[in-house]
Design an enzyme around this catalytic site. Sequence first.
Site, PDB file in Angstrom:
ATOM      1  N   GLU A   7       0.805  -1.229   0.000  1.00  0.00           N
ATOM      2  CA  GLU A   7       0.000   0.000   0.000  1.00  0.00           C
ATOM      3  C   GLU A   7       0.839   1.280   0.000  1.00  0.00           C
ATOM      4  O   GLU A   7       0.784   2.102   0.905  1.00  0.00           O
ATOM      5  CB  GLU A   7      -0.961  -0.023   1.205  1.00  0.00           C
ATOM      6  CG  GLU A   7      -1.861  -1.237   1.193  1.00  0.00           C
ATOM      7  CD  GLU A   7      -2.714  -1.387   2.442  1.00  0.00           C
ATOM      8  OE1 GLU A   7      -2.761  -0.456   3.250  1.00  0.00           O
ATOM      9  OE2 GLU A   7      -3.326  -2.460   2.626  1.00  0.00           O
ATOM     10  N   ASN A  52       1.670  -5.236  -3.068  1.00  0.00           N
ATOM     11  CA  ASN A  52       0.304  -5.526  -2.625  1.00  0.00           C
ATOM     12  C   ASN A  52      -0.432  -4.227  -2.328  1.00  0.00           C
ATOM     13  O   ASN A  52       0.094  -3.351  -1.614  1.00  0.00           O
ATOM     14  CB  ASN A  52       0.365  -6.388  -1.351  1.00  0.00           C
ATOM     15  CG  ASN A  52      -0.984  -6.927  -0.927  1.00  0.00           C
ATOM     16  OD1 ASN A  52      -1.654  -7.600  -1.710  1.00  0.00           O
ATOM     17  ND2 ASN A  52      -1.401  -6.628   0.305  1.00  0.00           N
ATOM     18  N   HIS A  64     -10.669  -5.435  -1.176  1.00  0.00           N
ATOM     19  CA  HIS A  64     -11.562  -5.112  -0.053  1.00  0.00           C
ATOM     20  C   HIS A  64     -12.736  -4.307  -0.623  1.00  0.00           C
ATOM     21  O   HIS A  64     -12.553  -3.176  -1.101  1.00  0.00           O
ATOM     22  CB  HIS A  64     -10.836  -4.264   1.006  1.00  0.00           C
ATOM     23  CG  HIS A  64      -9.781  -5.009   1.767  1.00  0.00           C
ATOM     24  ND1 HIS A  64     -10.075  -6.056   2.621  1.00  0.00           N
ATOM     25  CD2 HIS A  64      -8.447  -4.850   1.805  1.00  0.00           C
ATOM     26  CE1 HIS A  64      -8.954  -6.516   3.161  1.00  0.00           C
ATOM     27  NE2 HIS A  64      -7.949  -5.811   2.687  1.00  0.00           N
ATOM     28  N   GLU A  76      -6.756 -10.254  -0.454  1.00  0.00           N
ATOM     29  CA  GLU A  76      -7.424  -9.905   0.802  1.00  0.00           C
ATOM     30  C   GLU A  76      -8.932  -9.726   0.619  1.00  0.00           C
ATOM     31  O   GLU A  76      -9.546  -8.826   1.146  1.00  0.00           O
ATOM     32  CB  GLU A  76      -6.811  -8.629   1.392  1.00  0.00           C
ATOM     33  CG  GLU A  76      -5.303  -8.699   1.583  1.00  0.00           C
ATOM     34  CD  GLU A  76      -4.721  -7.520   2.328  1.00  0.00           C
ATOM     35  OE1 GLU A  76      -5.488  -6.719   2.872  1.00  0.00           O
ATOM     36  OE2 GLU A  76      -3.480  -7.399   2.383  1.00  0.00           O
ATOM     37  N   ASP A 108     -12.692  -9.404   0.748  1.00  0.00           N
ATOM     38  CA  ASP A 108     -13.853  -9.430   1.626  1.00  0.00           C
ATOM     39  C   ASP A 108     -14.829  -8.380   1.096  1.00  0.00           C
ATOM     40  O   ASP A 108     -14.445  -7.469   0.364  1.00  0.00           O
ATOM     41  CB  ASP A 108     -13.522  -9.207   3.106  1.00  0.00           C
ATOM     42  CG  ASP A 108     -12.659  -7.976   3.376  1.00  0.00           C
ATOM     43  OD1 ASP A 108     -11.920  -7.995   4.375  1.00  0.00           O
ATOM     44  OD2 ASP A 108     -12.720  -6.995   2.603  1.00  0.00           O
TER      45      ASP A 108
END
Length: 359
Positions: A158, A203, A239, A269, A271
């Site tokens: 990030e 990432n 996300h 990741e 969700d």
Amino acid sequence: MFNMAEKLLNSSRNRFCFNKSLQLAYLNDLAQDNGKLWFGTAADIPGTAEQTDKDYLRILTNPKNFGEITPANMMKFMYTEPQQNVFNYTGGDYVLSLAEKNGMRVRCHNLVWTSQISDWVTSGTWTAATLTAVMKNHIYNLVTHWGNRCYSWDVVNEALNSDGTFSSSIWYDTIGPEYIFLAFQFAQEAVKKTGKDIKLYYNDYGIENPGTKTTAAYNLVKELQARKIQIDGVGLESHFKVGSTPSVAAQVAAKKGFLDLGVDVAITELDVRFVAAPYYTAAGEATQAQNYYDSVVSCMQVGRRCRGITVWDFDDKYSWVPSAFAGQGGADIYNETLQRKPAYYAIAEAITGVPCTVC
Ligand code: G3I
């Protein structure tokens, strides 16, 4: 376009009306049968309630469910180098041993990030040179200690803002943008010292569809390649919020942009959170299932070099979301009593391409 939400809502039976062959499906089995290296999950262990929850562990440690575990926290800077040049591998070793015992890969996470850094770093007085030495020492120690017990490392996490500029961190603010290229260079040197095959990833979130930040991530990859610095893949965190997940076409386009540069991608990741309760209505879960379906099917559609899909926590019982976003939740594929949700079966259908036949 196969619309999961309509099928779920219109099904004449209960909302778990799915293709019978998938009702007993296991997601890692399906993923590995369909060209992926894993269907995985993050796990916030050890040191949390999960570590002694037998029901949670029964799901987590079943290799039919998961072929990959990402330590949600235990390999981060503050846990692995709590004091300068004093390393603590206990938490990472715990996750690695659990994974290896169950034949699972581990995406090691992460080496350089703006968050969860040790106090001695954030409160220190550094020059570019002295902080670069700290970063080099940290990367060398972790990469050489765990070697290829790590399938991959998220080397830098990030580093971009939504407008494509570099995000502020002690690393950026002290060293400048060079910190990113130095981090990957140090990781490459450390990998070489091990003589093992360890994949190096960038990432980030917000790079799952075409846009300014995604273009900036493409440019990061191109700059590393121009400098002949190892980068093997890009993690698209994924996300999302229920009802505002990028379209399949957009997610395919973003992934193809990275693949066209010659790097792999992975959903790292995933969700899909509700921004407000209730989290468990038929309509809400149908939309959430569609959102999961769209993300996973985009990984299937771009082929094998979308290496795998990892959900970020698999269950609403221990999800990171409620403590990070007050009032939000219900983000995962198992509910608070660890029962599979419609999203689980939507993923099964996205992986197999087997449409619902009994709805
Ligand atoms: O370890 C302490 C514990 O001693 C204390 O009792 C407890 C209660 O205060 O807090 C524990 O630390 C928490 C830590 O997770 C370990 O559970 C922190 O408060 C909490 O902020 C931290 O949250 C993690 C978050 O990163 C930090 O930004 C989440 O678990 C983790 O899932 C999340 O993961 C990140 C990825 O690394 C990068 N991508 C985004 C993703 C979600 O933020």
